[in-house]
Design a protein around this motif. Structure first.
Motif, PDB file in Angstrom:
ATOM      1  N   THR A  58     -45.366 -89.286  43.607  1.00 25.41           N
ATOM      2  CA  THR A  58     -45.212 -89.133  45.059  1.00 25.41           C
ATOM      3  C   THR A  58     -45.813 -87.837  45.576  1.00 25.41           C
ATOM      4  OG1 THR A  58     -43.020 -88.163  44.714  1.00 25.41           O
ATOM      5  CG2 THR A  58     -43.109 -90.531  45.137  1.00 25.41           C
ATOM      6  N   LYS A  59     -46.308 -87.006  44.675  1.00 24.79           N
ATOM      7  CA  LYS A  59     -46.919 -85.750  45.114  1.00 24.79           C
ATOM      8  C   LYS A  59     -48.168 -86.080  45.915  1.00 24.79           C
ATOM      9  CE  LYS A  59     -48.746 -81.342  43.412  1.00 24.79           C
ATOM     10  NZ  LYS A  59     -49.089 -80.541  42.210  1.00 24.79           N
ATOM     11  N   GLN A  60     -48.208 -85.626  47.146  1.00 21.26           N
ATOM     12  CA  GLN A  60     -49.298 -85.977  48.035  1.00 21.26           C
ATOM     13  C   GLN A  60     -50.518 -85.078  47.845  1.00 21.26           C
ATOM     14  OE1 GLN A  60     -49.187 -88.760  50.074  1.00 21.26           O
ATOM     15  NE2 GLN A  60     -47.345 -89.060  48.850  1.00 21.26           N
ATOM     16  N   ARG A  61     -51.661 -85.653  48.148  1.00 21.51           N
ATOM     17  CA  ARG A  61     -52.898 -84.890  48.077  1.00 21.51           C
ATOM     18  C   ARG A  61     -52.960 -83.912  49.247  1.00 21.51           C
ATOM     19  NH1 ARG A  61     -58.983 -87.512  48.464  1.00 21.51           N
ATOM     20  NH2 ARG A  61     -60.136 -85.574  48.351  1.00 21.51           N
ATOM     21  N   HIS A  62     -53.323 -82.669  48.954  1.00 23.17           N
ATOM     22  CA  HIS A  62     -53.440 -81.665  50.007  1.00 23.17           C
ATOM     23  C   HIS A  62     -54.770 -81.830  50.743  1.00 23.17           C
ATOM     24  CE1 HIS A  62     -49.889 -79.554  48.644  1.00 23.17           C
ATOM     25  NE2 HIS A  62     -50.376 -79.507  47.413  1.00 23.17           N
ATOM     26  N   LEU A  63     -54.794 -81.389  51.985  1.00 24.00           N
ATOM     27  CA  LEU A  63     -56.061 -81.397  52.717  1.00 24.00           C
ATOM     28  C   LEU A  63     -57.048 -80.464  52.026  1.00 24.00           C
ATOM     29  CD1 LEU A  63     -54.941 -81.270  56.459  1.00 24.00           C
ATOM     30  CD2 LEU A  63     -55.781 -83.246  55.182  1.00 24.00           C
ATOM     31  N   PRO A  64     -58.281 -80.884  51.885  1.00 26.55           N
ATOM     32  CA  PRO A  64     -59.259 -80.048  51.181  1.00 26.55           C
ATOM     33  C   PRO A  64     -59.628 -78.796  51.965  1.00 26.55           C
ATOM     34  CG  PRO A  64     -60.339 -81.936  52.176  1.00 26.55           C
ATOM     35  CD  PRO A  64     -58.866 -82.158  52.350  1.00 26.55           C
ATOM     36  N   THR A  65     -59.989 -77.764  51.221  1.00 25.30           N
ATOM     37  CA  THR A  65     -60.509 -76.542  51.847  1.00 25.30           C
ATOM     38  C   THR A  65     -61.917 -76.812  52.359  1.00 25.30           C
ATOM     39  OG1 THR A  65     -59.224 -75.125  50.375  1.00 25.30           O
ATOM     40  CG2 THR A  65     -61.133 -74.128  51.456  1.00 25.30           C
ATOM     41  N   VAL A  66     -62.181 -76.399  53.578  1.00 25.46           N
ATOM     42  CA  VAL A  66     -63.504 -76.599  54.180  1.00 25.46           C
ATOM     43  C   VAL A  66     -64.007 -75.264  54.718  1.00 25.46           C
ATOM     44  CG1 VAL A  66     -64.770 -77.702  56.062  1.00 25.46           C
ATOM     45  CG2 VAL A  66     -63.098 -79.007  54.754  1.00 25.46           C
ATOM     46  N   LEU A  67     -65.269 -74.982  54.475  1.00 19.69           N
ATOM     47  CA  LEU A  67     -65.908 -73.768  54.984  1.00 19.69           C
ATOM     48  C   LEU A  67     -66.530 -74.032  56.344  1.00 19.69           C
ATOM     49  CD1 LEU A  67     -67.718 -72.857  51.668  1.00 19.69           C
ATOM     50  CD2 LEU A  67     -65.837 -71.538  52.646  1.00 19.69           C
ATOM     51  N   SER A  68     -66.597 -72.996  57.156  1.00 27.47           N
ATOM     52  CA  SER A  68     -67.349 -73.109  58.407  1.00 27.47           C
ATOM     53  C   SER A  68     -68.838 -73.035  58.078  1.00 27.47           C
ATOM     54  CB  SER A  68     -66.970 -71.979  59.359  1.00 27.47           C
ATOM     55  OG  SER A  68     -67.431 -70.727  58.846  1.00 27.47           O
ATOM     56  N   LYS A  69     -69.683 -73.429  59.013  1.00 21.51           N
ATOM     57  CA  LYS A  69     -71.125 -73.349  58.787  1.00 21.51           C
ATOM     58  C   LYS A  69     -71.551 -71.904  58.561  1.00 21.51           C
ATOM     59  CE  LYS A  69     -72.194 -77.497  61.485  1.00 21.51           C
ATOM     60  NZ  LYS A  69     -72.903 -78.061  62.656  1.00 21.51           N
ATOM     61  N   GLU A  70     -70.912 -70.993  59.269  1.00 20.29           N
ATOM     62  CA  GLU A  70     -71.250 -69.578  59.129  1.00 20.29           C
ATOM     63  C   GLU A  70     -70.866 -69.076  57.745  1.00 20.29           C
ATOM     64  OE1 GLU A  70     -70.364 -65.297  59.102  1.00 20.29           O
ATOM     65  OE2 GLU A  70     -68.829 -66.868  59.177  1.00 20.29           O
ATOM     66  N   GLU A  71     -69.756 -69.546  57.209  1.00 17.53           N
ATOM     67  CA  GLU A  71     -69.333 -69.132  55.866  1.00 17.53           C
ATOM     68  C   GLU A  71     -70.259 -69.689  54.796  1.00 17.53           C
ATOM     69  OE1 GLU A  71     -64.484 -68.616  56.295  1.00 17.53           O
ATOM     70  OE2 GLU A  71     -65.337 -70.641  56.188  1.00 17.53           O
ATOM     71  N   VAL A  72     -70.679 -70.945  54.982  1.00 13.99           N
ATOM     72  CA  VAL A  72     -71.637 -71.539  54.043  1.00 13.99           C
ATOM     73  C   VAL A  72     -72.918 -70.716  54.023  1.00 13.99           C
ATOM     74  CG1 VAL A  72     -73.092 -73.550  53.562  1.00 13.99           C
ATOM     75  CG2 VAL A  72     -70.718 -73.880  54.289  1.00 13.99           C
ATOM     76  N   GLN A  73     -73.380 -70.340  55.192  1.00 11.51           N
ATOM     77  CA  GLN A  73     -74.606 -69.550  55.308  1.00 11.51           C
ATOM     78  C   GLN A  73     -74.466 -68.204  54.605  1.00 11.51           C
ATOM     79  OE1 GLN A  73     -75.864 -68.167  59.315  1.00 11.51           O
ATOM     80  NE2 GLN A  73     -77.770 -69.248  58.891  1.00 11.51           N
ATOM     81  N   ARG A  74     -73.335 -67.547  54.776  1.00 11.57           N
ATOM     82  CA  ARG A  74     -73.106 -66.246  54.139  1.00 11.57           C
ATOM     83  C   ARG A  74     -73.113 -66.357  52.616  1.00 11.57           C
ATOM     84  NH1 ARG A  74     -67.733 -64.775  57.098  1.00 11.57           N
ATOM     85  NH2 ARG A  74     -67.390 -63.492  55.234  1.00 11.57           N
ATOM     86  N   ILE A  75     -72.497 -67.416  52.105  1.00 13.73           N
ATOM     87  CA  ILE A  75     -72.449 -67.605  50.654  1.00 13.73           C
ATOM     88  C   ILE A  75     -73.839 -67.874  50.096  1.00 13.73           C
ATOM     89  CG2 ILE A  75     -71.583 -69.091  48.807  1.00 13.73           C
ATOM     90  CD1 ILE A  75     -69.081 -69.548  50.596  1.00 13.73           C
ATOM     91  N   ILE A  76     -74.571 -68.772  50.748  1.00 15.63           N
ATOM     92  CA  ILE A  76     -75.913 -69.121  50.265  1.00 15.63           C
ATOM     93  C   ILE A  76     -76.832 -67.893  50.269  1.00 15.63           C
ATOM     94  CG2 ILE A  76     -78.004 -70.419  50.862  1.00 15.63           C
ATOM     95  CD1 ILE A  76     -76.204 -72.756  51.649  1.00 15.63           C
ATOM     96  N   ARG A  77     -76.671 -67.035  51.279  1.00 14.48           N
ATOM     97  CA  ARG A  77     -77.501 -65.828  51.343  1.00 14.48           C
ATOM     98  C   ARG A  77     -77.195 -64.859  50.202  1.00 14.48           C
ATOM     99  NH1 ARG A  77     -77.362 -64.641  57.912  1.00 14.48           N
ATOM    100  NH2 ARG A  77     -79.064 -66.086  58.452  1.00 14.48           N
TER     101      ARG A  77
END
Length: 321
Positions: free
Chosen positions: A97-116
């Motif tokens: 019965t343990k429910q799945r948690h909502l996934p972590t999602v990055l903002s577009k700006e955060e994705v850009q910072r990581i890729i850089r």
């Protein structure tokens, strides 16, 4: 335990059916856990009742997620149906019965910072995870023949559930991928001189005995070392190990100053789906790109961004305050 004749037979049966190495490891793990749970009793001497008790115990005593329980069930169904020829029938066990948690999602700006903060091969991997919605191992298993730079498409072979699918490829990656293809071909040429090459699925290595010499079978992200093909003495070059990318990502997160979220390589797949839906893409299209069997799996991303209640007004808005 891992070297027992019984588990060796199970491994052979898994490989004969063309399952991936990851699936093999997962199935062997859960079969071991089942055997340990019943005090090392041989599976042939057990059956549906023991399987039911084990799966119910996972829900009652270990508080596992329902997906974890389903993976264990798949492993045991394979064991009894395919290896022991003892169909289990209707188990009627207690589901977790343990429910799945909502996934972590990055903002577009955060994705850009990581890729850089990532460069070269590792940066390209992250760009593919985000730009094409890939699982990490789907990305690392890409071979040269899976890259279509003319149609801007990727072919994912033997993905989760042993399914093939096509997904989109960003034209912005063309130069990077051309460079990687060139490097991979050079590595393959040198390997071929030593009589080795990319690892081939068991069945295909028999069908195409010289396939390791053909460029189309070379991995886009080859390992830096030669190894033995699992379960044999045949030398080959496998794809890059997933821990290499994980380590590079952890460093990039620190450099990008993103330390308040639990970010893994899979987070970029979540972000891919979420950002497509935010951009107005149809959920069925996103489902197809991700390779989900059921649209319900894809719908979790509508909860992430609130689309599941789109168009619904708060009752507070109707009050004259």
């Amino acid at each position: 335990m891992s070297q027992s004749p019984f588990l060796t037979k199970v491994r052979k049966d898994i490989r004969l059916r063309g399952y991936s190495i990851r699936t093999e490891k997962t199935y062997i793990y859960w079969i071991k856990q089942f055997i340990y749970f019943h005090h090392k009793k041989h599976p042939a001497a057990m059956g549906a009742e023991e399987v039911k008790n084990y799966l119910s115990s996972m829900a009652e005593n270990r508080s596992v997620a329902v997906n974890t329980q389903k993976v264990a069930l798949n492993a045991l169904v394979f064991l009894y149906h395919k290896v022991l020829n003892k169909p289990l029938g209707d188990l009627n066990f207690r589901y977790a019965t343990k429910q799945r948690h909502l996934p972590t999602v990055l903002s577009k700006e955060e994705v850009q910072r990581i890729i850089r903060c990532m460069s070269g091969r590792n940066g390209t991997v992250i760009k593919l995870l985000y730009g094409s919605g890939l699982r990490l191992n789907e990305c690392l298993r890409l071979r040269i023949q899976d890259i279509d730079l003319k149609e801007n498409a990727l072919t994912i072979r033997d993905g989760k559930g042993n399914k093939d699918r096509k997904t989109l490829l960003s034209p912005s990656l063309k130069y990077e991928l051309e460079e990687l293809i060139l490097k991979a071909k050079k590595i393959q040429i040198e390997d071929n001189k030593r009589g080795t090459g990319p690892s081939m699925p068991h069945g295909l290595s028999k069908k195409y005995p010289n396939g390791f010499r053909q460029h189309k079978w070379m991995y886009l992200f080859p390992s830096t070392t030669i190894c033995n093909y699992p379960g044999s003495s045949i030398q080959c070059r496998h794809h890059l190990h997933d821990t290499v990318i994980g380590k590079a990502l952890r460093k990039a997160l620190i450099d990008a100053g993103i330390t308040d979220k639990r970010v893994t390589c899979h987070t970029f797949r979540h972000s891919f789906a979420t950002h497509l839906l935010q951009g107005g893409r149809d959920i069925r299209t996103v489902q197809e790109l991700l390779g989900h069997n059921d649209v319900k799996t894809t719908q979790i991303y509508t909860h992430v961004i609130g689309l599941h209640y789109a168009g619904t007004s708060s009752p507070l808005d109707a009050l004259a305050l």
